[in-house]
Design a protein around this motif. Structure first.
Motif, PDB file in Angstrom:
ATOM      1  N   GLN A  93     -38.748  44.642  21.601  1.00 37.27           N
ATOM      2  CA  GLN A  93     -40.181  44.855  21.384  1.00 37.27           C
ATOM      3  C   GLN A  93     -40.893  43.533  21.143  1.00 37.27           C
ATOM      4  O   GLN A  93     -40.315  42.567  20.662  1.00 37.27           O
ATOM      5  CB  GLN A  93     -40.404  45.782  20.194  1.00 37.27           C
ATOM      6  N   SER A  94     -42.170  43.516  21.491  1.00 37.96           N
ATOM      7  CA  SER A  94     -43.007  42.353  21.198  1.00 37.96           C
ATOM      8  C   SER A  94     -44.440  42.820  21.029  1.00 37.96           C
ATOM      9  O   SER A  94     -44.822  43.887  21.493  1.00 37.96           O
ATOM     10  CB  SER A  94     -42.901  41.307  22.305  1.00 37.96           C
ATOM     11  N   ASN A  95     -45.211  42.011  20.344  1.00 37.33           N
ATOM     12  CA  ASN A  95     -46.630  42.284  20.140  1.00 37.33           C
ATOM     13  C   ASN A  95     -47.358  40.991  20.489  1.00 37.33           C
ATOM     14  O   ASN A  95     -47.339  40.030  19.727  1.00 37.33           O
ATOM     15  CB  ASN A  95     -46.887  42.687  18.692  1.00 37.33           C
ATOM     16  N   LYS A  96     -47.956  40.943  21.651  1.00 39.42           N
ATOM     17  CA  LYS A  96     -48.595  39.722  22.165  1.00 39.42           C
ATOM     18  C   LYS A  96     -49.712  39.220  21.248  1.00 39.42           C
ATOM     19  O   LYS A  96     -50.044  38.045  21.278  1.00 39.42           O
ATOM     20  CB  LYS A  96     -49.140  39.944  23.580  1.00 39.42           C
ATOM     21  N   ALA A  97     -50.273  40.088  20.416  1.00 38.42           N
ATOM     22  CA  ALA A  97     -51.308  39.652  19.479  1.00 38.42           C
ATOM     23  C   ALA A  97     -50.723  38.796  18.357  1.00 38.42           C
ATOM     24  O   ALA A  97     -51.427  38.006  17.739  1.00 38.42           O
ATOM     25  CB  ALA A  97     -52.023  40.861  18.884  1.00 38.42           C
ATOM     26  N   ILE A  98     -49.414  38.942  18.120  1.00 37.02           N
ATOM     27  CA  ILE A  98     -48.747  38.189  17.059  1.00 37.02           C
ATOM     28  C   ILE A  98     -47.935  37.038  17.633  1.00 37.02           C
ATOM     29  O   ILE A  98     -47.980  35.920  17.124  1.00 37.02           O
ATOM     30  CB  ILE A  98     -47.839  39.122  16.222  1.00 37.02           C
ATOM     31  N   SER A  99     -47.175  37.317  18.695  1.00 37.49           N
ATOM     32  CA  SER A  99     -46.304  36.296  19.268  1.00 37.49           C
ATOM     33  C   SER A  99     -46.029  36.612  20.731  1.00 37.49           C
ATOM     34  O   SER A  99     -45.988  37.768  21.131  1.00 37.49           O
ATOM     35  CB  SER A  99     -44.982  36.249  18.494  1.00 37.49           C
ATOM     36  N   GLU A 100     -45.796  35.564  21.503  1.00 39.42           N
ATOM     37  CA  GLU A 100     -45.489  35.727  22.929  1.00 39.42           C
ATOM     38  C   GLU A 100     -44.051  36.175  23.165  1.00 39.42           C
ATOM     39  O   GLU A 100     -43.714  36.619  24.250  1.00 39.42           O
ATOM     40  CB  GLU A 100     -45.726  34.402  23.664  1.00 39.42           C
ATOM     41  N   VAL A 101     -43.202  36.029  22.156  1.00 34.75           N
ATOM     42  CA  VAL A 101     -41.777  36.330  22.333  1.00 34.75           C
ATOM     43  C   VAL A 101     -41.385  37.592  21.574  1.00 34.75           C
ATOM     44  O   VAL A 101     -42.119  38.077  20.712  1.00 34.75           O
ATOM     45  CB  VAL A 101     -40.897  35.130  21.896  1.00 34.75           C
ATOM     46  N   SER A 102     -40.214  38.109  21.897  1.00 31.06           N
ATOM     47  CA  SER A 102     -39.762  39.389  21.357  1.00 31.06           C
ATOM     48  C   SER A 102     -39.210  39.278  19.935  1.00 31.06           C
ATOM     49  O   SER A 102     -38.946  38.183  19.426  1.00 31.06           O
ATOM     50  CB  SER A 102     -38.666  39.965  22.260  1.00 31.06           C
TER      51      SER A 102
END
Length: 118
Positions: free
Chosen positions: A20-29
């Motif tokens: 999982q990843s959240n692009k709003a927090i970080s570009e990486v998983s």
């Protein structure tokens, strides 16, 4: 800051969400962040093990003082050495194995001299 004994079980809880990843927090998983944390633990414990206690000299560092005082590391203010930046995302099994190795490395810290350092 949390004690390392509290952080390792917390990391273990996130292994199931490693993709999982959240692009709003970080570009990486999540897996990348777990592996990064485990690589940091590995490098610090290896450096402490190899350090020479006689060479230890305590010195004041403003940035370290602020981090310890506020108990936070400001986002985007530090650059990680290449050795602790994962080159690929590990699998769940690899992360579990690296977590166990990190636990063993942390246990070894108790056997080191008080003046061993990184």
């Amino acid at each position: 800051m949390k004690n390392i004994d509290a952080i390792l079980p917390e990391l273990a809880n996130y292994i199931a969400d490693y993709n999982q990843s959240n692009k709003a927090i970080s570009e990486v998983s999540v897996g990348w962040h777990i592996e990064h944390s485990l690589l940091v633990i590995k490098q610090i414990t290896a450096t402490v093990a190899q350090s020479e206690p006689k060479l230890y000299k305590s010195k004041f560092n403003v940035k370290r003082f602020v981090v310890f005082l506020t108990k936070t590391i400001p986002r985007g203010k530090a650059k990680a050495p290449k050795v602790v930046i994962p080159t690929k995302v590990a699998t769940q099994e690899e992360l579990k194995a690296k977590l166990e190795a990190a636990k063993n490395n942390v246990l070894k810290l108790d056997s080191f001299s008080e003046n061993q350092f990184f």
